[in-house]
Design an enzyme around this catalytic site. Structure first.
Site, PDB file in Angstrom:
ATOM      1  N   ASN A  11       0.866  -1.179   0.000  1.00  0.00           N
ATOM      2  CA  ASN A  11       0.000   0.000   0.000  1.00  0.00           C
ATOM      3  C   ASN A  11       0.904   1.230   0.000  1.00  0.00           C
ATOM      4  O   ASN A  11       1.550   1.529   0.992  1.00  0.00           O
ATOM      5  CB  ASN A  11      -0.876  -0.039   1.267  1.00  0.00           C
ATOM      6  CG  ASN A  11      -1.703   1.214   1.459  1.00  0.00           C
ATOM      7  OD1 ASN A  11      -1.783   2.061   0.570  1.00  0.00           O
ATOM      8  ND2 ASN A  11      -2.329   1.327   2.620  1.00  0.00           N
ATOM      9  N   LYS A  13       0.002   4.232  -0.127  1.00  0.00           N
ATOM     10  CA  LYS A  13      -0.629   5.378   0.532  1.00  0.00           C
ATOM     11  C   LYS A  13      -0.470   6.637  -0.348  1.00  0.00           C
ATOM     12  O   LYS A  13      -0.464   6.516  -1.574  1.00  0.00           O
ATOM     13  CB  LYS A  13      -0.067   5.555   1.949  1.00  0.00           C
ATOM     14  CG  LYS A  13      -0.141   4.241   2.744  1.00  0.00           C
ATOM     15  CD  LYS A  13       0.139   4.377   4.208  1.00  0.00           C
ATOM     16  CE  LYS A  13       0.018   3.009   4.879  1.00  0.00           C
ATOM     17  NZ  LYS A  13       0.200   3.044   6.330  1.00  0.00           N
ATOM     18  N   HIS A  95      -9.205   0.743   5.275  1.00  0.00           N
ATOM     19  CA  HIS A  95      -7.912   0.970   5.926  1.00  0.00           C
ATOM     20  C   HIS A  95      -8.107   1.894   7.131  1.00  0.00           C
ATOM     21  O   HIS A  95      -8.930   2.816   7.086  1.00  0.00           O
ATOM     22  CB  HIS A  95      -6.921   1.588   4.936  1.00  0.00           C
ATOM     23  CG  HIS A  95      -5.519   1.582   5.468  1.00  0.00           C
ATOM     24  ND1 HIS A  95      -5.075   2.525   6.372  1.00  0.00           N
ATOM     25  CD2 HIS A  95      -4.489   0.720   5.276  1.00  0.00           C
ATOM     26  CE1 HIS A  95      -3.814   2.238   6.693  1.00  0.00           C
ATOM     27  NE2 HIS A  95      -3.444   1.156   6.042  1.00  0.00           N
ATOM     28  N   GLU A  97      -6.483   4.309   8.170  1.00  0.00           N
ATOM     29  CA  GLU A  97      -6.303   5.738   7.883  1.00  0.00           C
ATOM     30  C   GLU A  97      -7.573   6.333   7.260  1.00  0.00           C
ATOM     31  O   GLU A  97      -7.879   7.506   7.484  1.00  0.00           O
ATOM     32  CB  GLU A  97      -5.065   5.931   6.999  1.00  0.00           C
ATOM     33  CG  GLU A  97      -3.796   5.720   7.822  1.00  0.00           C
ATOM     34  CD  GLU A  97      -2.604   5.192   7.047  1.00  0.00           C
ATOM     35  OE1 GLU A  97      -2.585   5.258   5.804  1.00  0.00           O
ATOM     36  OE2 GLU A  97      -1.671   4.683   7.717  1.00  0.00           O
ATOM     37  N   GLU A 165      -4.510  -5.253  10.712  1.00  0.00           N
ATOM     38  CA  GLU A 165      -3.485  -4.228  10.897  1.00  0.00           C
ATOM     39  C   GLU A 165      -3.722  -3.513  12.227  1.00  0.00           C
ATOM     40  O   GLU A 165      -4.573  -2.596  12.295  1.00  0.00           O
ATOM     41  CB  GLU A 165      -3.544  -3.194   9.768  1.00  0.00           C
ATOM     42  CG  GLU A 165      -3.310  -3.775   8.389  1.00  0.00           C
ATOM     43  CD  GLU A 165      -2.821  -2.723   7.397  1.00  0.00           C
ATOM     44  OE1 GLU A 165      -1.743  -2.943   6.830  1.00  0.00           O
ATOM     45  OE2 GLU A 165      -3.475  -1.682   7.213  1.00  0.00           O
ATOM     46  N   GLY A 171       3.272   2.070  10.641  1.00  0.00           N
ATOM     47  CA  GLY A 171       4.210   3.178  10.480  1.00  0.00           C
ATOM     48  C   GLY A 171       4.989   3.529  11.733  1.00  0.00           C
ATOM     49  O   GLY A 171       5.636   4.575  11.795  1.00  0.00           O
ATOM     50  N   SER A 210       4.287  -2.335  10.052  1.00  0.00           N
ATOM     51  CA  SER A 210       5.747  -2.358  10.212  1.00  0.00           C
ATOM     52  C   SER A 210       6.403  -3.666   9.764  1.00  0.00           C
ATOM     53  O   SER A 210       7.411  -4.088  10.333  1.00  0.00           O
ATOM     54  CB  SER A 210       6.125  -2.022  11.664  1.00  0.00           C
ATOM     55  OG  SER A 210       5.692  -0.704  11.995  1.00  0.00           O
ATOM     56  N   GLY A 231       3.160  -1.172   4.114  1.00  0.00           N
ATOM     57  CA  GLY A 231       3.143   0.241   3.778  1.00  0.00           C
ATOM     58  C   GLY A 231       4.525   0.714   3.353  1.00  0.00           C
ATOM     59  O   GLY A 231       4.965   0.486   2.224  1.00  0.00           O
TER      60      GLY A 231
END
Ligand code: 13P
Length: 250
Positions: A11, A13, A95, A97, A165, A171, A210, A231
């Site tokens: 991803n 992003k 997701h 986010e 996730e 991240g 991560s 990510g």
């Protein structure tokens, strides 16, 4: 199909302009026969160009979100059919986010996932608890509610992938203990089997948060981890390639 497919999904992003496509060329050169499915989800602006490159190798491309409706007055949004038209075979839905930045609920995610299926896309449905929820001991309740609410009844092993996730691992460089990953993945597998039977036994369950080449093999050795949603480490061919290689060998 007799076992869940092994999938390394990236991803990107809100990262990447045309020059980043060189990484995709490099990835395909190094991993012509990866031993797992490879999917990259770039920003929508790169989707069509990446799909053109992916056509030449063992790579599928996906969107990072879609609207629940197929067309209409929704400025700035993209429908699942448009993603498909641009060359996507997959789309990420729900997701964390998007759940945070855009207030998406399980109901929204379910509607988007249904739209993805209607357009013939494979939905990668994301779920995961926050640090507060983990600390409060409610992780399994949270992921059960998200799984139940976000995944539509029409989900099959062919049209749906689940990505666990933990929000606190995204991240941050902080990865759950292997036992914590195993606990959630075993739980999710049991829930999928009780709701979908054989189809639930065969749905791929990805871990995300991560993941990097250095920890990938250990994570992929966990029963009921069938791959990763990556990510930061999916942006560079060398890093993503290392994860792909670990999954191929698992
Ligand atoms: P990182 O791999 O950068 O932690 O991101 C995980 C993620 O959110 C993938 O969707």
């Amino acid at each position: 199909m007799s076992a869940p497919r092994k999938i390394a999904a990236g991803n990107w992003k809100m990262n990447g302009t045309a020059d980043a496509l060189a990484e995709v060329e490099a990835l395909l050169k190094e991993h012509a026969k990866p031993g797992c499915d490879m999917v990259l989800c770039p920003p929508a602006t790169l989707l069509h160009r990446m799909a053109g490159i992916a056509d030449k190798g063992a790579l599928a491309v996906g969107g990072q979100d879609c609207h629940a409706r197929s067309s209409g007055a929704h400025t700035g949004d993209i429908s699942a059919a448009m993603l498909q038209d641009a060359g996507a075979t997959h789309v990420i839905t729900g997701h964390s986010e998007r759940r945070t930045d855009h207030g998406e609920t399980d109901e929204d995610v379910r509607a988007k996932t249904e739209a993805a299926h209607a357009a013939g896309l494979i939905a990668i449905v994301c779920i995961g608890e926050t640090l507060e929820q983990r600390d409060a001991g409610t992780t399994l309740d949270i992921v059960a509610a998200q799984l139940g609410g976000s995944v539509p009844d029409g989900a099959t092993a062919e049209n749906t992938v689940i990505a666990y996730e933990p929000v606190w691992a995204i991240g941050t460089g902080r990865v759950p203990e292997i036992d914590q990953i195993a606990e959630v993945h075993d739980f999710l597998r049991a829930r999928l089997e009780s709701r979908f039977g054989e189809k639930g036994a065969l749905m791929s369950l990805l871990y995300g948060g991560s993941v990097k080449p250095a920890n990938a093999a250990e994570i992929f050795a966990v029963t009921n981890v069938n791959g990763a949603l990556v990510g930061g480490a999916s942006l560079k061919a060398a890093d993503f390639g290392g994860i792909v290689a670990a999954l191929g060998k698992s």
